[in-house]
Design a protein around this motif. Structure first.
Motif, PDB file in Angstrom:
ATOM      1  N   ALA A 176      39.538  37.902  41.809  1.00  0.00           N
ATOM      2  CA  ALA A 176      38.833  38.541  41.006  1.00  0.00           C
ATOM      3  C   ALA A 176      37.560  38.572  40.633  1.00  0.00           C
ATOM      4  O   ALA A 176      36.531  39.555  40.547  1.00  0.00           O
ATOM      5  CB  ALA A 176      39.838  38.750  39.644  1.00  0.00           C
ATOM      6  N   ASN A 177      37.197  37.389  39.986  1.00  0.00           N
ATOM      7  CA  ASN A 177      35.621  37.146  39.782  1.00  0.00           C
ATOM      8  C   ASN A 177      34.835  37.211  40.978  1.00  0.00           C
ATOM      9  O   ASN A 177      33.591  37.942  40.880  1.00  0.00           O
ATOM     10  CB  ASN A 177      35.406  35.725  39.066  1.00  0.00           C
ATOM     11  N   ALA A 178      35.130  36.888  42.175  1.00  0.00           N
ATOM     12  CA  ALA A 178      34.245  37.085  43.202  1.00  0.00           C
ATOM     13  C   ALA A 178      34.130  38.754  43.577  1.00  0.00           C
ATOM     14  O   ALA A 178      32.867  39.042  43.638  1.00  0.00           O
ATOM     15  CB  ALA A 178      34.775  36.381  44.485  1.00  0.00           C
ATOM     16  N   ALA A 179      35.240  39.274  43.270  1.00  0.00           N
ATOM     17  CA  ALA A 179      35.035  40.882  43.735  1.00  0.00           C
ATOM     18  C   ALA A 179      34.054  41.319  42.698  1.00  0.00           C
ATOM     19  O   ALA A 179      33.249  42.167  43.187  1.00  0.00           O
ATOM     20  CB  ALA A 179      36.566  41.579  43.477  1.00  0.00           C
ATOM     21  N   ARG A 180      34.057  40.903  41.296  1.00  0.00           N
ATOM     22  CA  ARG A 180      33.237  41.607  40.382  1.00  0.00           C
ATOM     23  C   ARG A 180      31.771  41.113  40.587  1.00  0.00           C
ATOM     24  O   ARG A 180      30.944  41.944  40.552  1.00  0.00           O
ATOM     25  CB  ARG A 180      33.740  41.037  39.022  1.00  0.00           C
ATOM     26  N   ILE A 181      31.501  39.938  40.856  1.00  0.00           N
ATOM     27  CA  ILE A 181      30.366  39.404  41.038  1.00  0.00           C
ATOM     28  C   ILE A 181      29.516  39.953  42.404  1.00  0.00           C
ATOM     29  O   ILE A 181      28.317  40.183  42.073  1.00  0.00           O
ATOM     30  CB  ILE A 181      30.202  37.827  40.971  1.00  0.00           C
ATOM     31  N   MET A 182      30.225  40.019  43.247  1.00  0.00           N
ATOM     32  CA  MET A 182      29.810  40.678  44.467  1.00  0.00           C
ATOM     33  C   MET A 182      29.857  42.136  44.673  1.00  0.00           C
ATOM     34  O   MET A 182      29.375  42.433  45.920  1.00  0.00           O
ATOM     35  CB  MET A 182      30.278  39.753  45.499  1.00  0.00           C
TER      36      MET A 182
ATOM     37  N   TRP B 236      34.862  44.892  43.238  1.00  0.00           N
ATOM     38  CA  TRP B 236      35.609  45.383  42.268  1.00  0.00           C
ATOM     39  C   TRP B 236      35.380  46.891  42.089  1.00  0.00           C
ATOM     40  O   TRP B 236      34.506  47.404  41.911  1.00  0.00           O
ATOM     41  CB  TRP B 236      35.539  44.706  41.302  1.00  0.00           C
ATOM     42  N   PRO B 237      36.470  47.642  41.989  1.00  0.00           N
ATOM     43  CA  PRO B 237      38.007  47.212  41.653  1.00  0.00           C
ATOM     44  C   PRO B 237      38.643  47.572  43.378  1.00  0.00           C
ATOM     45  O   PRO B 237      39.987  47.467  43.189  1.00  0.00           O
ATOM     46  CB  PRO B 237      38.526  48.206  40.420  1.00  0.00           C
ATOM     47  N   ARG B 238      37.979  47.841  44.298  1.00  0.00           N
ATOM     48  CA  ARG B 238      38.525  47.868  45.642  1.00  0.00           C
ATOM     49  C   ARG B 238      39.345  46.865  46.003  1.00  0.00           C
ATOM     50  O   ARG B 238      40.388  46.661  46.411  1.00  0.00           O
ATOM     51  CB  ARG B 238      37.617  48.307  46.523  1.00  0.00           C
ATOM     52  N   LYS B 239      38.631  45.587  45.588  1.00  0.00           N
ATOM     53  CA  LYS B 239      39.317  44.308  46.023  1.00  0.00           C
ATOM     54  C   LYS B 239      39.417  43.439  44.849  1.00  0.00           C
ATOM     55  O   LYS B 239      38.896  43.944  43.646  1.00  0.00           O
ATOM     56  CB  LYS B 239      38.494  43.491  46.786  1.00  0.00           C
ATOM     57  N   GLY B 240      40.215  42.436  44.799  1.00  0.00           N
ATOM     58  CA  GLY B 240      40.397  41.504  43.644  1.00  0.00           C
ATOM     59  C   GLY B 240      41.197  41.720  42.512  1.00  0.00           C
ATOM     60  O   GLY B 240      41.406  40.958  41.580  1.00  0.00           O
ATOM     61  N   VAL B 241      42.054  42.919  42.672  1.00  0.00           N
ATOM     62  CA  VAL B 241      43.274  43.074  41.631  1.00  0.00           C
ATOM     63  C   VAL B 241      44.305  44.114  42.075  1.00  0.00           C
ATOM     64  O   VAL B 241      44.097  44.624  43.045  1.00  0.00           O
ATOM     65  CB  VAL B 241      42.086  44.046  40.615  1.00  0.00           C
ATOM     66  N   LEU B 242      45.451  43.571  41.545  1.00  0.00           N
ATOM     67  CA  LEU B 242      46.634  44.442  41.982  1.00  0.00           C
ATOM     68  C   LEU B 242      46.455  45.635  40.822  1.00  0.00           C
ATOM     69  O   LEU B 242      47.107  45.446  39.759  1.00  0.00           O
ATOM     70  CB  LEU B 242      47.782  43.658  41.887  1.00  0.00           C
ATOM     71  N   ALA B 243      46.217  46.702  41.259  1.00  0.00           N
ATOM     72  CA  ALA B 243      46.413  47.938  40.267  1.00  0.00           C
ATOM     73  C   ALA B 243      46.079  49.310  41.259  1.00  0.00           C
ATOM     74  O   ALA B 243      45.933  49.230  42.381  1.00  0.00           O
ATOM     75  CB  ALA B 243      44.818  47.892  39.486  1.00  0.00           C
TER      76      ALA B 243
ATOM     77  N   PHE C   4      34.334  46.153  57.729  1.00  0.00           N
ATOM     78  CA  PHE C   4      33.084  45.627  57.099  1.00  0.00           C
ATOM     79  C   PHE C   4      33.280  46.432  55.786  1.00  0.00           C
ATOM     80  O   PHE C   4      33.291  47.590  55.545  1.00  0.00           O
ATOM     81  CB  PHE C   4      31.865  46.172  57.664  1.00  0.00           C
ATOM     82  N   GLN C   5      32.771  45.960  54.546  1.00  0.00           N
ATOM     83  CA  GLN C   5      32.883  46.192  53.097  1.00  0.00           C
ATOM     84  C   GLN C   5      31.519  46.255  52.549  1.00  0.00           C
ATOM     85  O   GLN C   5      30.823  45.351  52.266  1.00  0.00           O
ATOM     86  CB  GLN C   5      33.702  45.426  52.184  1.00  0.00           C
ATOM     87  N   ARG C   6      31.331  47.548  52.180  1.00  0.00           N
ATOM     88  CA  ARG C   6      29.738  47.848  51.846  1.00  0.00           C
ATOM     89  C   ARG C   6      30.023  47.560  50.237  1.00  0.00           C
ATOM     90  O   ARG C   6      31.061  47.873  49.501  1.00  0.00           O
ATOM     91  CB  ARG C   6      29.351  49.220  51.945  1.00  0.00           C
ATOM     92  N   ARG C   7      29.130  47.275  49.446  1.00  0.00           N
ATOM     93  CA  ARG C   7      28.800  46.515  48.132  1.00  0.00           C
ATOM     94  C   ARG C   7      28.165  47.178  47.399  1.00  0.00           C
ATOM     95  O   ARG C   7      27.103  47.313  47.357  1.00  0.00           O
ATOM     96  CB  ARG C   7      29.127  45.146  47.844  1.00  0.00           C
ATOM     97  N   LYS C   8      28.481  47.394  45.872  1.00  0.00           N
ATOM     98  CA  LYS C   8      27.533  47.839  44.789  1.00  0.00           C
ATOM     99  C   LYS C   8      27.936  47.014  43.630  1.00  0.00           C
ATOM    100  O   LYS C   8      28.821  47.250  42.989  1.00  0.00           O
ATOM    101  CB  LYS C   8      27.261  49.370  44.634  1.00  0.00           C
ATOM    102  N   LEU C   9      27.037  46.479  42.845  1.00  0.00           N
ATOM    103  CA  LEU C   9      27.293  45.759  41.706  1.00  0.00           C
ATOM    104  C   LEU C   9      27.397  46.633  40.600  1.00  0.00           C
ATOM    105  O   LEU C   9      26.496  47.743  40.668  1.00  0.00           O
ATOM    106  CB  LEU C   9      26.360  44.746  41.381  1.00  0.00           C
ATOM    107  N   ASP C  10      28.364  46.557  39.787  1.00  0.00           N
ATOM    108  CA  ASP C  10      28.287  46.881  38.178  1.00  0.00           C
ATOM    109  C   ASP C  10      26.932  46.583  37.790  1.00  0.00           C
ATOM    110  O   ASP C  10      26.947  45.435  37.573  1.00  0.00           O
ATOM    111  CB  ASP C  10      29.505  46.834  37.566  1.00  0.00           C
ATOM    112  N   PRO C  11      26.090  47.538  37.154  1.00  0.00           N
ATOM    113  CA  PRO C  11      24.999  47.062  36.447  1.00  0.00           C
ATOM    114  C   PRO C  11      25.077  45.985  35.447  1.00  0.00           C
ATOM    115  O   PRO C  11      24.438  45.181  35.221  1.00  0.00           O
ATOM    116  CB  PRO C  11      24.202  48.143  36.183  1.00  0.00           C
TER     117      PRO C  11
END
Length: 474
Positions: A378-384, A387-394, A459-466
């Motif tokens: 979960a933390n890697a998903a948020r930091i990188m 999230w929330p596509r990865k790192g959580v069962l929801a 491949f997973q494109r990523r964008k940080l939550d500000p």
């Protein structure tokens, strides 16, 4: 009708741990509901009774098909091998590096990684940008294009790691260039990954130990010392204070680094840290074993007190992620370096990461299951920016799922691994181990059998939550 229901296990979510059903349709989770609430209308119902159900792991720091320092054109294991092994170990997403160095621009670095990975991975994947040496203004000026295109993180080194004779391409980014990069990272709400050691101190110790004829590999912790890490952390954090840049310190290896991160976070700054499972489980005394260089990852193993502090950080919140710095070579390559100057770093760690963290952290030290999910996914998903596509069962998240059997108690042998011809974990007694892995709704590992298809990985494109780049969100 649903495609898949996982029933009967202890399901770990941000809301708690419970005996819930996880319902999957296509590639996504559509519900996490009370046991039996989803009925029995599904293509398959998996009985997870007695097991723990967690999000698929995210490996935030891996060097895959990467040049091996000091070994000419030899590279670490490629995506097919690493991704297959990672899935056996419950990790569903791998993050490696597109390397920009003098004479190569960012599009060329990305094109090289695309050629290596596209169609060649069983697991999902993403790339950090890595910038080596001096960063030209035109490269820095173009960075925004790639952050906007889904490359949300950049890694740099504050040291060349090895002496000039064996280091290869210069890696160190000087403080001035670091300031300019941090300024841009802050403006773009991206994440800066930092390998932090003081290069003056590192190079001084190489020369000093050479003069003293103490160049055996087991002196490595004197070269890549806790003091060097502390000095570089402090300097890097001060530049980040001036620029407002977020920092993710890779492979924290000493207690001083943990304390530096904690102090910055206490002041509300967006500072994050990872450690490695080998740093948590071994110390500098292990170097003295026959072929003890097998344990080495740069910077180095440190003292027993440092090892214990790293576990404390993982369990109690001082550190945010458990990574591996995956750098898979053959046994012959790994033990070929016998000195402080030519020892090969890294090992084949991604497959063991989830299982070792569960066994050593949860089973043996009582780490809460929600914390286990935080540090492995979960933390890697948020930091990188996953999230929330990865790192959580929801509901709405990718159906990346790992099922762990806490009843497994065994001594690991090479039959438990699916990559390379050695493992530093061979002979380790474990309590709990992954038995099933699901990638975007597809069962790819079950009871030791592999059902993945090369090219399943995307491949997973990523964008940080500000917010992640503004304050310590996790």
């Amino acid at each position: 009708m649903l495609d898949l229901i996982i029933r009967g296990g202890q399901v770990v979510t941000p809301m708690g741990v419970g005996d819930w059903d996880v319902a999957v349709q296509g590639e996504r989770i559509v519900a996490v509901a009370a046991a039996g609430a989803m009925g029995d209308e599904a293509g398959r119902i998996i009985d997870a009774s007695g097991k723990v159900v967690v999000p698929g792991g995210i490996e935030p720091h891996a060097h895959i098909s990467a040049p091996i320092m000091g070994h000419g054109n030899l590279t670490t294991a490629p995506p097919p091998e690493v991704s297959r092994a990672a899935l056996f170990g419950g990790t569903t997403t791998l993050m490696d590096f597109a390397i920009q160095y003098p004479g190569i621009d960012i599009p060329q670095a990305i094109a090289e990684r695309t050629g290596v990975w596209q169609g060649n991975s069983y697991a999902d994947y993403a790339h950090h940008l890595m910038m080596l040496g001096q960063i030209p203004e035109n490269i820095l000026g173009s960075l925004h294009e790639f952050v906007e295109d889904g490359f949300a993180s950049v890694k740099i080194f504050t040291t060349n790691i090895r002496p000039p004779t064996t280091a290869g391409e210069p890696r160190m980014v000087g403080t001035g260039h670091l300031h300019d990069l941090m300024t841009e990272i802050q403006r773009l709400s991206a994440m800066l990954l930092v390998h932090a050691e003081d290069d003056d101190m590192v190079q001084h110790m190489y020369q000093k130990l050479t003069r003293e004829e103490r160049t055996e590999w087991f002196n490595m912790s004197e070269v890549h010392s806790a003091e060097s890490e502390d000095v570089s952390f402090t300097r890097t954090l001060r530049v980040a204070e001036w620029t407002g840049s977020p920092i993710y310190f890779v492979h924290v290896s000493a207690q001083q680094g943990v304390r530096n991160i904690a102090e910055a976070r206490a002041n509300g700054r967006p500072i994050y840290g990872e450690t490695l499972h080998n740093y948590c489980c071994f110390n500098e005394e292990n170097y003295k074993e026959e072929n003890g260089m097998k344990y080495h990852t740069y910077p180095s193993l440190k003292s027993e007190a440092d090892r214990k502090m790293l576990w404390d950080g993982i369990i109690n919140g001082g550190l945010q992620t458990m990574a591996t710095d995956e750098y898979c070579t053959s046994w012959e390559t790994k033990i070929s370096g016998r000195t402080i100057s030519d020892t090969t770093g890294g090992h084949n760690g991604a497959e063991a990461r989830m299982g070792i963290t569960y066994s050593e952290g949860v089973s043996k030290q009582g780490m809460p299951l929600q914390r286990f999910v935080d540090v492995t996914s979960a933390n890697a998903a948020r930091i990188m920016g996953l999230w929330p596509r990865k790192g959580v069962l929801a509901p709405g998240s990718d159906a990346d799922i790992c099922v762990i059997d806490p009843g497994i108690k065994k001594t690991l042998t090479m039959d438990d691994f699916h990559i390379s011809d050695y493992s530093i974990w061979e002979g380790t007694d474990v309590e709990g181990w992954p038995t099933m892995t699901i990638l975007r709704g597809k069962v790819v590992v079950e009871d030791g059998n592999f059902y993945g298809t090369l090219g399943d990985g995307r491949f997973q494109r990523r964008k940080l939550d500000p917010a992640v780049a503004d304050r310590p969100v996790v």
